[in-house]
Design an enzyme around this catalytic site. Structure first.
Site, PDB file in Angstrom:
ATOM      1  N   TYR A   1     -12.388 -12.373  -8.547  1.00 59.99           N
ATOM      2  CA  TYR A   1     -11.994 -11.517  -7.424  1.00 59.99           C
ATOM      3  C   TYR A   1     -10.681 -10.784  -7.729  1.00 59.99           C
ATOM      4  CZ  TYR A   1      -9.423  -9.848  -3.555  1.00 59.99           C
ATOM      5  OH  TYR A   1      -8.649  -9.028  -2.792  1.00 59.99           O
TER       6      TYR A   1
ATOM      7  N   THR B   1      -5.497 -29.422   2.784  1.00 60.37           N
ATOM      8  CA  THR B   1      -6.838 -29.372   2.179  1.00 60.37           C
ATOM      9  C   THR B   1      -7.846 -30.024   3.119  1.00 60.37           C
ATOM     10  OG1 THR B   1      -6.569 -31.359   0.808  1.00 60.37           O
ATOM     11  CG2 THR B   1      -5.905 -29.260  -0.136  1.00 60.37           C
TER      12      THR B   1
ATOM     13  N   ASP C   1     -14.538 -10.626  -2.160  1.00 61.07           N
ATOM     14  CA  ASP C   1     -13.850 -11.765  -1.547  1.00 61.07           C
ATOM     15  C   ASP C   1     -14.656 -12.227  -0.327  1.00 61.07           C
ATOM     16  OD1 ASP C   1     -13.470  -9.729   0.249  1.00 61.07           O
ATOM     17  OD2 ASP C   1     -11.497 -10.456   0.849  1.00 61.07           O
TER      18      ASP C   1
ATOM     19  N   CYS D   1     -19.070  -5.199  16.799  1.00 66.30           N
ATOM     20  CA  CYS D   1     -20.023  -4.213  16.275  1.00 66.30           C
ATOM     21  C   CYS D   1     -19.917  -2.850  16.961  1.00 66.30           C
ATOM     22  CB  CYS D   1     -21.442  -4.763  16.382  1.00 66.30           C
ATOM     23  SG  CYS D   1     -21.676  -6.303  15.455  1.00 66.30           S
TER      24      CYS D   1
ATOM     25  N   GLU E   1      -1.975  -9.829  -4.134  1.00 67.28           N
ATOM     26  CA  GLU E   1      -3.298 -10.444  -4.243  1.00 67.28           C
ATOM     27  C   GLU E   1      -3.204 -11.957  -4.424  1.00 67.28           C
ATOM     28  OE1 GLU E   1      -6.115  -9.331  -3.545  1.00 67.28           O
ATOM     29  OE2 GLU E   1      -5.538  -7.248  -3.278  1.00 67.28           O
TER      30      GLU E   1
ATOM     31  N   ARG F   1       0.821  -1.215   0.000  1.00 65.66           N
ATOM     32  CA  ARG F   1       0.000   0.000   0.000  1.00 65.66           C
ATOM     33  C   ARG F   1       0.851   1.259   0.000  1.00 65.66           C
ATOM     34  NH1 ARG F   1      -4.559  -1.605   4.495  1.00 65.66           N
ATOM     35  NH2 ARG F   1      -5.911  -2.799   3.106  1.00 65.66           N
TER      36      ARG F   1
END
Length: 373
Positions: free
Chosen positions: A126, A307, A144, A204, A43, A31
């Site tokens: 995405y 996996t 995403d 929240c 990404e 960034r």
DNA sequence: GATACGTGGAA
DNA sequence: TTTCCAAGTAT
């Protein structure tokens, strides 16, 4: 919020989110300045990967492979080694394939059109949206897992977010919320909110868009998103053998397809029903190399998952069993691999191993019994 | 739509 | 310890 809320409501949501992001955004290396190459690498690296782990890998990668050309021309083994431990190694091969497409079809310039980005290997809906928006600030969405979680709560979506109806709805809502000209910050803000505030257990009280959140008004944000059907975890008992002969350790290279394609490993395999681990490692070495081996020590029991499997890896120290017929050490009969090597610990350090086998190799390196190897 | 494809952190 | 799952894609 409801789907049919007036547009100014969507706009107010976006503004509150952007204001929050301006203050709360984490200073991440990709960034500092948004370059297409840096955004692309970050990404791909962060797909299904936790942020904290991604940062170190990203910094090392950029040091080693500073541009598209360096990825296009690097030996694949070097790229794989730089990715070792991150998982989903197909990403690396796709990265190189895409780098070569960029060099050959785009004159080495990273494409900026969403469709051209989407056409590159390893880039799905995405990541195409993420690069087009974050690197080029194009007005496209990037949905995403974070965005799905946030919107499933804000709009109280009561069906699994991965199912088509909910997925389509979320993308429509995201597009409607996206403020023109602000896609770079908006998409990152949505993901940052999901990562820092609207987590699995949402905070929240710290949420900048709480007043818009329908599931919070209903008192059920923790019930969103509705989980989809998940695959069962399969427990697996596996053996792995460190065969030592004349001061070297036998390793082999896995096939070019399937899990850990092209990785090096200590031979081994699944313990069959009714079999002891010792019997299994003898059988596996006979099947995979035609070596007759004798287990002399149990080195470790390593637990790791991959996996949908949860593996218990039983690790043995082995020597050639002189009392049985065996392939000669220099000519194993390789049936489960594409290459083999009698390696020192330094050799093994430089090879690319699956995480479980890397743990075993690290144990060997710390074990005085293997000090001379 | 379902499945293969990794790993380690968090609870 | 076990379970869930984190900035997904390809087939």
């Amino acid at each position: 919020m409801h789907d049919n809320a007036p547009q100014h409501e969507y706009d107010a949501f976006a503004k509150a989110l952007l204001d929050w992001f301006a203050a709360a955004r984490r200073p991440l290396p990709w960034r500092e300045h948004y370059t297409p190459y840096g955004v692309w690498i970050s990404e791909i690296m962060l797909q299904q990967t936790q942020m904290e782990r991604g940062v170190d890998y990203y910094l090392r990668w950029m040091e080693r492979f500073p541009d598209v050309a360096s990825v296009a021309t690097a030996p694949e083994a070097d790229l794989l080694k730089a990715w070792e431990g991150l998982g989903y190694y197909r990403r690396v091969r796709n990265l190189q394939a895409a780098a070569r497409v960029i060099m050959e079809q785009h004159d080495g310039i990273f494409p900026d059109l969403p469709d051209a980005i989407r056409a590159l290997p390893g880039i799905g809906p995405y990541t195409a949206g993420a690069i087009a928006s974050i690197a080029f600030n194009h007005d496209v969405i990037a949905v995403d897992g974070n965005v799905e979680r946030v919107f499933s709560r804000v709009f109280d979506i009561d069906t699994p977010v991965r199912e088509k109806t909910a997925a389509t709805r979320i993308r429509m809502l995201t597009a409607r919320t996206l403020p023109k000209g602000r896609a770079r910050d908006f998409n990152q803000a949505l993901m940052e909110l999901g990562a820092l505030v609207c987590r699995k257990k949402p905070d929240c009280t710290a949420c900048p868009v709480a007043r818009f959140c329908e599931s919070l008004h209903l008192g059920i944000p923790h019930e969103r998103p509705v989980p989809g059907r998940r695959q069962p975890i399969v427990p697996l008992d596996v053996v792995s053998g460190v065969l030592v002969h004349e001061g070297r350790i036998f390793v082999q290279r896995r096939p070019d397809t399937g899990v850990w394609a092209g990785f090096w490993e200590f031979p081994g395999g699944r313990i069959e029903p009714g079999e002891t681990p010792e019997e299994a490692i003898i059988r596996e070495f006979r099947e995979e190399t035609d070596f007759a081996v004798r287990p002399t020590d149990k080195l470790a029991v390593i637990r790791h998952g991959y996996t949908t499997y949860r593996v218990v890896l039983h690790c043995y120290l082995l020597h050639i069993d002189a009392s049985s017929r065996s392939a000669p050490p220099e000519h194993p009969v390789i049936t489960a691999a594409t290459d083999h090597r009698w390696a020192t610990l330094a050799d093994i350090d430089a090879l690319t191993l699956p995480a479980g086998h890397r743990k075993l190799a690290d144990l060997l390196a710390a074990d005085l019994r293997f000090a001379g190897l």
